[in-house]
Design a protein around this motif. Structure first.
Motif, PDB file in Angstrom:
ATOM      1  N   UNK A 167     -41.227 -24.999 -18.681  1.00 54.63           N
ATOM      2  CA  UNK A 167     -42.235 -24.858 -19.871  1.00 54.63           C
ATOM      3  C   UNK A 167     -43.032 -23.624 -20.003  1.00 54.63           C
ATOM      4  N   UNK A 168     -42.901 -23.040 -21.300  1.00 55.49           N
ATOM      5  CA  UNK A 168     -43.336 -21.533 -21.097  1.00 55.49           C
ATOM      6  C   UNK A 168     -44.570 -21.441 -22.036  1.00 55.49           C
ATOM      7  N   UNK A 169     -45.147 -20.534 -22.056  1.00 63.99           N
ATOM      8  CA  UNK A 169     -46.638 -20.256 -22.544  1.00 63.99           C
ATOM      9  C   UNK A 169     -46.493 -18.671 -23.022  1.00 63.99           C
ATOM     10  N   UNK A 184     -47.887 -20.169 -28.442  1.00 61.42           N
ATOM     11  CA  UNK A 184     -47.027 -21.200 -28.441  1.00 61.42           C
ATOM     12  C   UNK A 184     -46.672 -21.733 -27.189  1.00 61.42           C
ATOM     13  N   UNK A 185     -46.357 -23.063 -26.900  1.00 56.58           N
ATOM     14  CA  UNK A 185     -45.821 -23.615 -25.635  1.00 56.58           C
ATOM     15  C   UNK A 185     -44.595 -24.281 -26.075  1.00 56.58           C
ATOM     16  N   UNK A 228     -46.195 -17.034 -18.847  1.00 59.54           N
ATOM     17  CA  UNK A 228     -46.450 -18.042 -17.991  1.00 59.54           C
ATOM     18  C   UNK A 228     -45.282 -19.024 -17.868  1.00 59.54           C
ATOM     19  N   UNK A 229     -44.762 -19.372 -16.864  1.00 62.06           N
ATOM     20  CA  UNK A 229     -43.585 -20.391 -16.978  1.00 62.06           C
ATOM     21  C   UNK A 229     -44.039 -21.244 -15.758  1.00 62.06           C
ATOM     22  N   UNK A 279     -55.466 -24.692 -20.705  1.00 57.31           N
ATOM     23  CA  UNK A 279     -54.542 -25.573 -21.217  1.00 57.31           C
ATOM     24  C   UNK A 279     -53.307 -25.512 -20.381  1.00 57.31           C
ATOM     25  N   UNK A 280     -53.022 -24.195 -19.847  1.00 62.25           N
ATOM     26  CA  UNK A 280     -52.036 -24.193 -19.153  1.00 62.25           C
ATOM     27  C   UNK A 280     -52.416 -24.930 -17.602  1.00 62.25           C
ATOM     28  N   UNK A 281     -53.592 -24.815 -17.300  1.00 66.76           N
ATOM     29  CA  UNK A 281     -54.001 -25.654 -15.986  1.00 66.76           C
ATOM     30  C   UNK A 281     -54.066 -27.124 -16.039  1.00 66.76           C
TER      31      UNK A 281
END
Length: 316
Positions: A191-193, A85-86, A176-177, A201-203
């Motif tokens: 934005x948190x993952x 979830x993001x 990851x934030x 996708x984070x990149x």
């Protein structure tokens, strides 16, 4: 606060850096890549708009009245719990969200074409450098003072960064934030993952942060506490080159207008049969007669087009 009669309140300005521009109150930029996916407008509950992939494995929720404005997830099938979830808060620019939604569309299309589960269901890569590469390539720097077990990369202006927490292995834990702006309810974009979010996708989201391209906002949409940290250039006074550099993804309304225009042009170029010409002549005579009776020209076809579908409601 701007006075209601302040003539500059609604002036459009180019804001840079983008990650400090805040939200414009709508999700248009974030929804643009998935304009062709099923949309469901909800009247009950906090989620006001839900967009899903055609097979419902990817879900994009817009919570227009909540602190967590966006909730995006992916699952193995339509009935499974999310694999990752993001979440993006109410200060995060929708252009950053578009970095993620565009990458999801690409992953989904590739999965359908190759008949595979899709990269959006793969786990994160082991080297954390893959996640932050767009930022380090843009000269963001490693923070040597980060806590043990964490990695933090900071923007050159010290006003944005990415924090990777490598302590623990709970799959539902935030690891990851992405953040931008000073701490505060109206100033800090977040934005948190969760742990199993694929690194690429984070990149893709981080890559948007790293760009220097300004974004368009109305002047009052930039928090007063942020204005000394950003550059705001009135759109009307911007040079053509600067205007051309502004990245504005087409909205669903833009797509529909383009389709209508193209259809009209095709019809205008189409060969006319004798029957067509007779009908056109009759219509012309009827229009002329109406103008003589009323003294006003008949409305153009474009004025009678149906209204577009509603856009997501504005958040706080």
């Amino acid at each position: 606060m701007y006075a209601p009669d302040d003539p500059t309140r609604y002036q459009e300005v180019l804001v840079s850096p983008m990650y400090l521009a805040g939200s414009n109150g709508t999700g248009e930029a974030g929804f643009a890549p998935v304009a062709h996916w099923p949309h469901q407008y909800l009247d009950e509950g906090p989620c006001q708009l839900l967009v899903t992939s055609p097979d419902q494995r990817i879900r994009i929720g817009w919570f227009g009245d909540d602190f967590e404005l966006w909730k995006i997830s992916a699952a193995e099938d339509a009935f499974s719990a999310p694999r990752w979830t993001a979440m993006f808060n109410h200060v995060t620019p929708a252009e950053m969200v578009a970095g993620l939604t565009a990458a999801l569309v690409q992953d989904y299309d590739e999965a359908i074409a190759s008949d595979t589960p899709g990269r959006f269901l793969t786990g994160p890569t082991v080297p954390w450098r893959d996640t932050v590469r767009p930022l380090t390539d843009a000269d963001w720097n490693l923070d040597g003072a980060a806590e043990l077990g964490t990695v933090e990369i900071i923007a050159p202006d010290d006003q944005a960064g990415i924090l990777i927490d490598r302590r623990g292995y709970d799959s539902d834990r935030t690891t990851v934030e992405l953040w931008a702006g000073p701490p505060g309810w109206g100033t800090r974009a977040e934005a948190t993952f969760t742990a199993r979010t694929p690194s690429h996708l984070i990149a893709a989201t981080a890559a948007v942060m790293a760009k220097s391209t300004p974004v368009v906002r109305e002047r009052h949409q930039v928090d007063r506490r942020m204005q000394h940290l950003v550059t705001m250039t009135p759109v009307a006074s911007a040079t053509p080159i600067a205007e051309a550099q502004v990245s504005r993804a087409p909205t669903p309304l833009d797509v529909r207008r383009t389709a209508v225009t193209q259809a009209v042009h095709r019809a205008a170029r189409a060969p006319r049969t004798a029957a067509d010409l007779q009908v056109m002549a009759a219509q012309s005579r009827s229009t002329g007669a109406a103008q003589k009776r009323t003294g006003h020209p008949a409305p153009a076809t474009s004025d009678r087009l149906p209204a577009s579908s509603p856009t997501p409601r504005r958040g706080r």
